[in-house]
Design a protein around this motif. Sequence first.
Motif, PDB file in Angstrom:
ATOM      1  N   UNK A  47       0.837  -1.211   0.000  1.00 46.30           N
ATOM      2  CA  UNK A  47       0.000   0.000   0.000  1.00 46.30           C
ATOM      3  C   UNK A  47       0.870   1.258   0.000  1.00 46.30           C
ATOM      4  N   UNK A  48       1.894   1.220   0.836  1.00 47.30           N
ATOM      5  CA  UNK A  48       2.765   2.388   0.952  1.00 47.30           C
ATOM      6  C   UNK A  48       3.348   2.780  -0.393  1.00 47.30           C
ATOM      7  N   UNK A  49       3.763   1.744  -1.154  1.00 45.18           N
ATOM      8  CA  UNK A  49       4.399   2.030  -2.438  1.00 45.18           C
ATOM      9  C   UNK A  49       3.393   2.126  -3.577  1.00 45.18           C
ATOM     10  N   UNK A  50       2.143   1.880  -3.266  1.00 45.59           N
ATOM     11  CA  UNK A  50       1.080   1.983  -4.275  1.00 45.59           C
ATOM     12  C   UNK A  50       1.330   1.109  -5.490  1.00 45.59           C
ATOM     13  N   UNK A  51       1.843  -0.091  -5.231  1.00 48.62           N
ATOM     14  CA  UNK A  51       2.054  -1.017  -6.351  1.00 48.62           C
ATOM     15  C   UNK A  51       2.144  -2.435  -5.817  1.00 48.62           C
ATOM     16  N   UNK A  52       1.858  -3.377  -6.692  1.00 46.55           N
ATOM     17  CA  UNK A  52       2.017  -4.771  -6.320  1.00 46.55           C
ATOM     18  C   UNK A  52       3.512  -5.074  -6.376  1.00 46.55           C
ATOM     19  N   UNK A  53       4.052  -5.546  -5.276  1.00 48.66           N
ATOM     20  CA  UNK A  53       5.485  -5.838  -5.244  1.00 48.66           C
ATOM     21  C   UNK A  53       5.712  -6.995  -4.283  1.00 48.66           C
ATOM     22  N   UNK A  54       6.894  -7.612  -4.381  1.00 46.55           N
ATOM     23  CA  UNK A  54       7.203  -8.727  -3.485  1.00 46.55           C
ATOM     24  C   UNK A  54       8.004  -8.191  -2.303  1.00 46.55           C
ATOM     25  N   UNK A  55       7.583  -8.555  -1.107  1.00 50.36           N
ATOM     26  CA  UNK A  55       8.228  -8.039   0.105  1.00 50.36           C
ATOM     27  C   UNK A  55       8.788  -9.195   0.940  1.00 50.36           C
ATOM     28  N   UNK A  56      10.040  -9.066   1.337  1.00 46.69           N
ATOM     29  CA  UNK A  56      10.680 -10.073   2.185  1.00 46.69           C
ATOM     30  C   UNK A  56      11.362  -9.360   3.351  1.00 46.69           C
ATOM     31  N   UNK A  57      11.452 -10.065   4.456  1.00 53.81           N
ATOM     32  CA  UNK A  57      12.145  -9.485   5.604  1.00 53.81           C
ATOM     33  C   UNK A  57      13.437 -10.236   5.875  1.00 53.81           C
ATOM     34  N   UNK A  58      14.487  -9.491   6.092  1.00 50.58           N
ATOM     35  CA  UNK A  58      15.766 -10.099   6.463  1.00 50.58           C
ATOM     36  C   UNK A  58      16.273  -9.423   7.732  1.00 50.58           C
ATOM     37  N   UNK A  59      17.362  -9.963   8.267  1.00 50.97           N
ATOM     38  CA  UNK A  59      17.790  -9.518   9.587  1.00 50.97           C
ATOM     39  C   UNK A  59      18.590  -8.209   9.589  1.00 50.97           C
ATOM     40  N   UNK A  60      19.380  -7.994   8.539  1.00 50.48           N
ATOM     41  CA  UNK A  60      20.149  -6.744   8.557  1.00 50.48           C
ATOM     42  C   UNK A  60      20.477  -6.258   7.153  1.00 50.48           C
ATOM     43  N   UNK A  61      21.152  -5.149   7.115  1.00 50.48           N
ATOM     44  CA  UNK A  61      21.420  -4.497   5.852  1.00 50.48           C
ATOM     45  C   UNK A  61      22.410  -5.230   4.966  1.00 50.48           C
ATOM     46  N   UNK A  62      23.422  -5.822   5.578  1.00 56.57           N
ATOM     47  CA  UNK A  62      24.373  -6.601   4.788  1.00 56.57           C
ATOM     48  C   UNK A  62      23.646  -7.702   4.032  1.00 56.57           C
ATOM     49  N   UNK A  63      22.760  -8.384   4.733  1.00 60.92           N
ATOM     50  CA  UNK A  63      22.001  -9.463   4.098  1.00 60.92           C
ATOM     51  C   UNK A  63      21.054  -8.917   3.049  1.00 60.92           C
ATOM     52  N   UNK A  64      20.373  -7.846   3.366  1.00 57.60           N
ATOM     53  CA  UNK A  64      19.417  -7.268   2.416  1.00 57.60           C
ATOM     54  C   UNK A  64      20.112  -6.921   1.109  1.00 57.60           C
ATOM     55  N   UNK A  65      21.180  -6.154   1.216  1.00 62.14           N
ATOM     56  CA  UNK A  65      21.895  -5.732   0.010  1.00 62.14           C
ATOM     57  C   UNK A  65      22.525  -6.912  -0.714  1.00 62.14           C
ATOM     58  N   UNK A  66      23.197  -7.760   0.031  1.00 57.26           N
ATOM     59  CA  UNK A  66      23.937  -8.861  -0.604  1.00 57.26           C
ATOM     60  C   UNK A  66      23.001  -9.835  -1.301  1.00 57.26           C
ATOM     61  N   UNK A  67      21.896 -10.166  -0.667  1.00 56.80           N
ATOM     62  CA  UNK A  67      20.975 -11.130  -1.273  1.00 56.80           C
ATOM     63  C   UNK A  67      20.207 -10.513  -2.427  1.00 56.80           C
ATOM     64  N   UNK A  68      19.857  -9.258  -2.298  1.00 57.63           N
ATOM     65  CA  UNK A  68      19.191  -8.596  -3.420  1.00 57.63           C
ATOM     66  C   UNK A  68      20.124  -8.568  -4.630  1.00 57.63           C
ATOM     67  N   UNK A  69      21.375  -8.194  -4.401  1.00 61.31           N
ATOM     68  CA  UNK A  69      22.342  -8.155  -5.505  1.00 61.31           C
ATOM     69  C   UNK A  69      22.572  -9.549  -6.075  1.00 61.31           C
TER      70      UNK A  69
END
Lengths: 344, 344, 344, 344
Positions: A47-69
Amino acid sequence: MQHFASDNYAGICPEALQALINSNTSGHEPAYGDDSWTTQVCDRIRDLFQTDCEVFFVFNGTAANSLALASLCQSYHSVICHELAHIETDECGGPEFFSGGSKLLTARGENGKLTPDAIEELVTKRADIHYPKPKVVALTQATEVGTVYTVEEIRAIAAIAKRRHLKVHMDGARFANAVATLGVHPSEITWRAGVDVLCFGGTKNGLPVGEAVVFFDKALAADFAYRLKQAGQLASKMRFISAPWLGLLDDDVWLRNARHANAMAQLMAERLVEIPGVSLLFKPESNAVFAELPTHVATALRAKGWRFYQFIGSGGCRLMCAWDTQRETVERFVDDVRTLAAST
Amino acid sequence: MQHFASDNYAGICPEALQALINSNTSGHEPAYGDDSWTTQVCDRIRDLFQTDCEVFFVFNGTAANSLALASLCQSYHSVICHELAHIETDECGGPEFFSGGSKLLTARGENGKLTPDAIEELVTKRADIHYPKPKVVALTQATEVGTVYTVEEIRAIAAIAKRRHLKVHMDGARFANAVATLGVHPSEITWRAGVDVLCFGGTKNGLPVGEAVVFFDKALAADFAYRLKQAGQLASKMRFISAPWLGLLDDDVWLRNARHANAMAQLMAERLVEIPGVSLLFKPESNAVFAELPTHVATALRAKGWRFYQFIGSGGCRLMCAWDTQRETVERFVDDVRTLAAST
Amino acid sequence: MQHFASDNYAGICPEALQALINSNTSGHEPAYGDDSWTTQVCDRIRDLFQTDCEVFFVFNGTAANSLALASLCQSYHSVICHELAHIETDECGGPEFFSGGSKLLTARGENGKLTPDAIEELVTKRADIHYPKPKVVALTQATEVGTVYTVEEIRAIAAIAKRRHLKVHMDGARFANAVATLGVHPSEITWRAGVDVLCFGGTKNGLPVGEAVVFFDKALAADFAYRLKQAGQLASKMRFISAPWLGLLDDDVWLRNARHANAMAQLMAERLVEIPGVSLLFKPESNAVFAELPTHVATALRAKGWRFYQFIGSGGCRLMCAWDTQRETVERFVDDVRTLAAST
Amino acid sequence: MQHFASDNYAGICPEALQALINSNTSGHEPAYGDDSWTTQVCDRIRDLFQTDCEVFFVFNGTAANSLALASLCQSYHSVICHELAHIETDECGGPEFFSGGSKLLTARGENGKLTPDAIEELVTKRADIHYPKPKVVALTQATEVGTVYTVEEIRAIAAIAKRRHLKVHMDGARFANAVATLGVHPSEITWRAGVDVLCFGGTKNGLPVGEAVVFFDKALAADFAYRLKQAGQLASKMRFISAPWLGLLDDDVWLRNARHANAMAQLMAERLVEIPGVSLLFKPESNAVFAELPTHVATALRAKGWRFYQFIGSGGCRLMCAWDTQRETVERFVDDVRTLAAST
């Protein structure tokens, strides 16, 4: 005592803590994200982004960035980023590890920002198989030096990325601060501007732990849940990672927290520049102030117990404000600087 | 409503939650583990085990096991484990990922337990470079099927490991339940028995998130902090991962929680075996009951809303009890089984 | 037609080819290196270096360097090298891949060479776990720009490496050319100077395929055979990789080949600098000449069929000489340059 | 003296050696595969398979299989193979290493062959993110135990693979022997039967070094050249890896070599079964004979100098025939078996 070393020094904001406590009252909940809290938070982020998107939760920023990349490139591909990007300087090789060896190609750029020309140069410099093929542009918003990309700057970068078949990743550890600064809808600097994946930072904004990875291009999220699981980033009691986001999202607390931190940085900057011998290294556009203090002042501040990052061999200092930084702490710090600067 | 699907369905125990809340009252704290709470908890864990050891906190069990194993072997080495071990069956290749390709060599064994003979057979089967060289024995305590290794069993395995130059890793996701069952000091089934590294589970015992990795052989922990950082397992606001352990460690809440879960499993088992047509698949020695129910009973239970794992194509069921499982929930479940079993 | 694009354009030297053919006449031989030819060559290399060392054969330079480095560091460690090092610029992320993510930290340096000061600066710049810990210094001998480290330079680097607990790796793709230039015993620029591991290049020196990895510190070679096997670098019919080395080692053909290539580069350089408008970019100390030609000359040379590397947007050219480069080819190339340069 | 330990004990067949020598006469050739020989061989392999396909050369079978599999799956995916498959038993974790952790899911099956039912069972056993998602079926043709999949068997497996969205990989280390046995066109057991990628073995068929990776689904080969380069599998003097294939392809030497090896195995098998106390463990359909000899006979054969693989603690022996195995060697071996078996 409050410090300016990192926005990670701050604790949990009251609203996030309350949401965490609330989520503990619902008795047994399915594990690994199949709980009602997680479902609710994912919907709220969509809703916040006003679009259908896939959302996942991870524990920290290193993981977020590294796994996304890692989901955007193979080991023999490369990622273009600014030479000061956190993924290059402060994740201990996390992106290289999770991708199995992808190289980061760094570019210089004013104010900690990548430019279309710098990207174009890196992409076109080599086209042989002896050099990893560029596949991703990684932006940091707000940047490591406290500046903020404008909507137009992001669009221009996304355009060159599109032309060169690069995906666009945004490290949004301080995404909230950037949105607060720009005063635009969060979609304007993400998917509407051409960003494919956002690492939406929660910890620095007031959560105890956890970041969200938001795939605007849903195809890129194929099997991402398996990737998280294998990579040790799937919380069993997921609700305690996801539910606190409700505390941030309700009543736009995330923006309020960011605005406050930004305002404290502004205050700090305004006060500091009034002091003879003190100058700013970057324009403070989010919650960081980079100031050049006389070296002896920086040293003396540390002796007085203040904690902040100081660049080796200089008086360059990074002063971070958090969601809970008090005006009086800023004033007290500035007073100390003023006094010390005067007493050479 | 409470369930028996997983001990991860339970929430945070009151003591852990209170410790989390307390740690949020200390204002700014250094990030990445340099805070006073983390120091305190590490010391407490060293006290608990009555030995100097290296203690690290990670976010979940997949990470704890995978990173501990990765620190014990290189990619061309192998890890000996039981064919039902969680690292083999439920971590989506996490150990292989974090180690860069180490192979798990699985052995069968009664009651979900490895034996010295099975280990010896695997180690001596091959000695050529075309097969990964065994470097680690990984035990699960309590096991995946709810049984518990005795002190003597662990010592015997450690002895063969020593002879074959293997390190001994213990997956202690339910370590507390095993200690509660055996009634021994935790050191007796770890370093005093020859265990090199323990993954000490906190989540299933009542924490919101997080496990401890305890290196009894401190040399094996060299640069482990770098490994955690790179692997996305270093919490920035570490106190919220570490402090809740105080809630478990004070007044031996961790043991009380485990004893309660074990007792509920005992109660469940005792009641179930009285029902005609129901039998136990394993001796319930911790907080799990593996029961064979008539298939139609299992199906009907699920239709009534009960959640638990059922093995495909059979009436074999895994029923997990948690720190908060209520006696009346067990009674109600057993009543349902009894009623359904009678109504064929 | 001969070219100056790469010393890899050359074929197999007669002596190596003859050794290959000879090794095919011994009928059946044990596979995977247990053959008599491989044993013999390993002994010969130990004799050559006048020390007991571990010798392994791999298929190419990317593998030699990457696997040697991987054996010296873990994924969260880093490797210090020159910004022009082949491992940084031309192995498509091979070192990062084989090590599971180790980062290369690059330094600048005159003449393509690392200096003790540059190493010291990189090692001491950071000491926190957010940045990969330096573990290795990687030298290239001869360097990518055709220069050669002196014995003293290597010793000085090894000294700083020792002080900072770094291992010393030498990329010796053109090791022979460096030895030929310096006129020293090969041990003088390797183990006697503090080098731990040498990747001893064979291909550019006249072999069809294959490099040797020589561990002077034998402890570092523990289980390296397993590493090679897993990494796809163990030849089944090993004799055809090892035996050709006999052709190079007998009668010091390796040095003769290198001296010839070096001499041709000298000839090329001497002739080129006599031509108005042409200058050298680096002092030609091995078999490479880096010359700045008028851009139109470089373009015209290519149009005439000459192949060589030309730096984008400039007249900077790399001209490599091989073991088989003919004097008349050099003369003809220089004549073409002279004619073209005169005809602006 | 000839042996039956491995078809890798044999040398280079005359035609391949001649092609190697010929390719050395063309002077300078572009490196890394841009030479005329490599282009020619790729075209010849496309002609052989009667289809447009992508052809790459690598140094050995471990690399061929591991890199082909890595291009078909991500680290959190899995590969279904027979429990006796070489990728499972003899590549020291190579597939896990190159894929960054993909798990091999093994199935049993008569005669070393996978069946559609076994694949179906493995695919449908689990469908949760805690277990790596199957993405590939890997067949070995001819199998590790010397049997050969029929065209119909491969088609049936490919059909189930299609239904379950699995790619089909064929380990063809002894592909030639299988084609020779079946007497079908090579396309019939590869792309026409549903195979996506073939690792086409050259070494065991008479080459000095090297295998071809043939992608029938060209989309799967995207950026595979980068993968090879990074993984240390790109030969600089590529012609010496590719050109020898001409010796095999001209006049169908590859089939002649395979037919001869198969015939020798047939001869061996026919002779052995006539000896009392000797039996075959598998039907010899390619160039391997698996025979059960009286244990004392196996021991005595080894004492006489014969080399072959013997299973620990039994008289089970693997006897491999090569392209150069002489009829008289087989006769002499069988005579020795007969004499020893009679002299108990």
